[in-house]
Design a protein around this motif. Structure first.
Motif, PDB file in Angstrom:
ATOM      1  N   GLY A 124      47.016  33.830  31.301  1.00 22.05           N
ATOM      2  CA  GLY A 124      45.910  34.684  31.909  1.00 22.05           C
ATOM      3  C   GLY A 124      46.055  34.983  33.296  1.00 22.05           C
ATOM      4  N   ASP A 125      46.486  34.273  34.045  1.00 17.74           N
ATOM      5  CA  ASP A 125      46.572  34.480  35.482  1.00 17.74           C
ATOM      6  C   ASP A 125      47.607  35.489  35.800  1.00 17.74           C
ATOM      7  OD1 ASP A 125      48.426  32.502  34.863  1.00 17.74           O
ATOM      8  OD2 ASP A 125      48.682  31.691  36.773  1.00 17.74           O
ATOM      9  N   ILE A 126      49.058  35.143  34.787  1.00 25.23           N
ATOM     10  CA  ILE A 126      49.976  35.937  35.236  1.00 25.23           C
ATOM     11  C   ILE A 126      49.754  37.429  34.554  1.00 25.23           C
ATOM     12  CG2 ILE A 126      52.281  36.460  34.354  1.00 25.23           C
ATOM     13  CD1 ILE A 126      52.139  34.380  36.359  1.00 25.23           C
ATOM     14  N   LEU A 127      49.083  37.646  33.561  1.00 22.42           N
ATOM     15  CA  LEU A 127      48.736  39.062  32.842  1.00 22.42           C
ATOM     16  C   LEU A 127      47.640  39.537  33.732  1.00 22.42           C
ATOM     17  CD1 LEU A 127      48.176  38.094  29.094  1.00 22.42           C
ATOM     18  CD2 LEU A 127      49.957  39.060  30.097  1.00 22.42           C
ATOM     19  N   GLY A 128      47.001  38.701  34.572  1.00 24.61           N
ATOM     20  CA  GLY A 128      45.946  39.340  35.689  1.00 24.61           C
ATOM     21  C   GLY A 128      46.655  40.160  36.514  1.00 24.61           C
ATOM     22  N   VAL A 129      47.848  39.531  37.118  1.00 26.37           N
ATOM     23  CA  VAL A 129      48.716  40.121  38.322  1.00 26.37           C
ATOM     24  C   VAL A 129      49.274  41.403  37.899  1.00 26.37           C
ATOM     25  CG1 VAL A 129      50.537  39.515  39.974  1.00 26.37           C
ATOM     26  CG2 VAL A 129      48.824  37.947  39.516  1.00 26.37           C
ATOM     27  N   ARG A 130      49.805  41.232  36.630  1.00 27.53           N
ATOM     28  CA  ARG A 130      50.590  42.418  35.806  1.00 27.53           C
ATOM     29  C   ARG A 130      49.682  43.619  35.781  1.00 27.53           C
ATOM     30  NH1 ARG A 130      53.917  38.822  31.596  1.00 27.53           N
ATOM     31  NH2 ARG A 130      55.116  37.910  32.893  1.00 27.53           N
ATOM     32  N   LYS A 131      48.311  43.182  35.388  1.00 22.82           N
ATOM     33  CA  LYS A 131      47.562  44.407  35.339  1.00 22.82           C
ATOM     34  C   LYS A 131      47.237  45.122  36.568  1.00 22.82           C
ATOM     35  CE  LYS A 131      42.962  45.607  33.522  1.00 22.82           C
ATOM     36  NZ  LYS A 131      41.548  45.085  32.608  1.00 22.82           N
ATOM     37  N   LEU A 132      47.133  43.934  37.515  1.00 26.50           N
ATOM     38  CA  LEU A 132      46.830  44.533  39.053  1.00 26.50           C
ATOM     39  C   LEU A 132      47.793  45.459  39.480  1.00 26.50           C
ATOM     40  CD1 LEU A 132      45.497  44.539  41.911  1.00 26.50           C
ATOM     41  CD2 LEU A 132      46.688  42.526  42.314  1.00 26.50           C
ATOM     42  N   LEU A 133      48.957  45.175  39.271  1.00 24.52           N
ATOM     43  CA  LEU A 133      50.292  45.733  39.656  1.00 24.52           C
ATOM     44  C   LEU A 133      50.132  47.456  38.930  1.00 24.52           C
ATOM     45  CD1 LEU A 133      53.021  43.127  39.186  1.00 24.52           C
ATOM     46  CD2 LEU A 133      52.386  44.526  41.325  1.00 24.52           C
ATOM     47  N   GLN A 134      50.047  47.647  37.746  1.00 22.73           N
ATOM     48  CA  GLN A 134      49.989  48.761  37.189  1.00 22.73           C
ATOM     49  C   GLN A 134      48.637  49.252  37.808  1.00 22.73           C
ATOM     50  OE1 GLN A 134      52.289  49.640  34.788  1.00 22.73           O
ATOM     51  NE2 GLN A 134      51.287  51.659  34.961  1.00 22.73           N
ATOM     52  N   ILE A 135      47.636  48.864  37.770  1.00 21.07           N
ATOM     53  CA  ILE A 135      46.527  49.649  38.504  1.00 21.07           C
ATOM     54  C   ILE A 135      46.934  50.226  39.840  1.00 21.07           C
ATOM     55  CG2 ILE A 135      44.187  49.494  39.396  1.00 21.07           C
ATOM     56  CD1 ILE A 135      43.678  47.365  37.212  1.00 21.07           C
ATOM     57  N   VAL A 136      47.628  49.357  40.826  1.00 19.36           N
ATOM     58  CA  VAL A 136      47.760  49.904  41.896  1.00 19.36           C
ATOM     59  C   VAL A 136      48.863  50.897  41.864  1.00 19.36           C
ATOM     60  CG1 VAL A 136      48.755  49.158  44.243  1.00 19.36           C
ATOM     61  CG2 VAL A 136      47.015  47.735  43.262  1.00 19.36           C
ATOM     62  N   LYS A 137      49.834  50.750  41.225  1.00 22.43           N
ATOM     63  CA  LYS A 137      50.962  51.851  40.773  1.00 22.43           C
ATOM     64  C   LYS A 137      50.326  53.182  40.352  1.00 22.43           C
ATOM     65  CE  LYS A 137      54.717  52.992  37.949  1.00 22.43           C
ATOM     66  NZ  LYS A 137      55.613  52.641  36.477  1.00 22.43           N
ATOM     67  N   GLU A 138      49.386  53.076  39.768  1.00 26.24           N
ATOM     68  CA  GLU A 138      48.544  54.439  39.293  1.00 26.24           C
ATOM     69  C   GLU A 138      47.550  55.179  40.149  1.00 26.24           C
ATOM     70  OE1 GLU A 138      46.875  53.437  35.675  1.00 26.24           O
ATOM     71  OE2 GLU A 138      48.873  53.291  34.323  1.00 26.24           O
ATOM     72  N   ASP A 139      47.198  54.260  41.177  1.00 29.01           N
ATOM     73  CA  ASP A 139      46.275  54.825  42.284  1.00 29.01           C
ATOM     74  C   ASP A 139      47.228  55.500  43.258  1.00 29.01           C
ATOM     75  OD1 ASP A 139      44.532  54.927  44.337  1.00 29.01           O
ATOM     76  OD2 ASP A 139      43.468  52.840  44.105  1.00 29.01           O
TER      77      ASP A 139
END
Length: 236
Positions: A193-208
């Motif tokens: 869960g923690d690793i998936l959470g960081v990956r999701k953050l990376l994708q969100i920031v990339k798209e911002d």
């Protein structure tokens, strides 16, 4: 045509957690003076059975310097624990400055409030009890926050960032801790869960398109990890 000479460097020897901790301690002995309030916060946190997962002293000093560099007057922290990082940041606030820290655990909130009071910072720093995903939407963006430090459950890093993003001024900074996780974030075989959470953050920031960001890997007292540094070009 002359062939360009490319220097060869010897591969450095492998290092260990002991090496990293000794390095932190050595540098800190020159750069970080003893601080009774911070030492009290660490001991009181430990004595009350709260996990010893606060930022390191060097990381706390980095946050303190960020407050000064930004001229921050309003800070938001997601995840208080024992208020060690809270105290580091609040110490750098000017008179009239405000730090709001969000904490879901009642015991942690009580101990952290005690630690803040012991540091003489209750007029600048306060702890709001409750799930951050519920508390963040209730916070006022007027005036907007200058600095946000996210250091809570990693599963929700993405939503925390998205909600905090709405509260930060143009030119503000968001720092998210623990985004390297001993290199496991980049390992496709790890899907906790923690690793998936960081990956999701990376994708969100990339798209911002309104932010610029980088991840800085770190080694030290807290092992091999890193933080994401996000500059808000388009805030409120």
């Amino acid at each position: 045509m002359a062939t360009r000479h490319i220097p060869r460097f010897n591969k450095p020897p492998a290092t260990t957690q002991e090496d990293w901790s000794k390095s932190d301690q050595y540098h800190n002995s020159f750069l970080l003076p003893d601080d009774e309030a911070l030492e009290f916060a660490l001991k009181n946190t430990e004595d009350n059975g709260i996990p010893a997962i606060s930022v390191s002293a060097a990381q706390g000093a980095f946050l303190n310097l960020q407050v000064k560099v930004l001229g921050a007057k309003r800070i938001l922290e997601v995840g208080t624990l024992g208020a060690y990082s809270t105290i580091w940041m609040a110490k750098a606030l000017p008179e009239g400055g405000e730090l709001i820290s969000l904490e879901v655990n009642p015991k942690h909130a009580k101990i952290s409030s005690d630690n803040i009071a012991h540091a003489g910072l209750s007029s600048k720093a306060s702890v709001l009890l409750g799930p951050a995903l519920e508390t963040l939407p209730t916070l006022s963006p007027s005036p907007p926050f200058d600095l946000v430090f996210i250091d809570a459950d990693k599963d929700n890093n993405g939503p925390y960032f998205q909600l905090a993003r709405k509260l930060v001024r143009t030119g503000g900074v968001i720092i998210v801790d623990n985004v390297v996780r001993n290199g496991r974030v980049a390992n496709p075989e790890v899907n906790t869960g923690d690793i998936l959470g960081v990956r999701k953050l990376l994708q969100i920031v990339k798209e911002d398109k309104g932010v610029d960001a980088t991840t800085i890997a770190t080694v030290g007292d807290k092992g091999y990890d890193g933080f994401m540094y996000i500059f808000v070009r388009e805030g409120i």
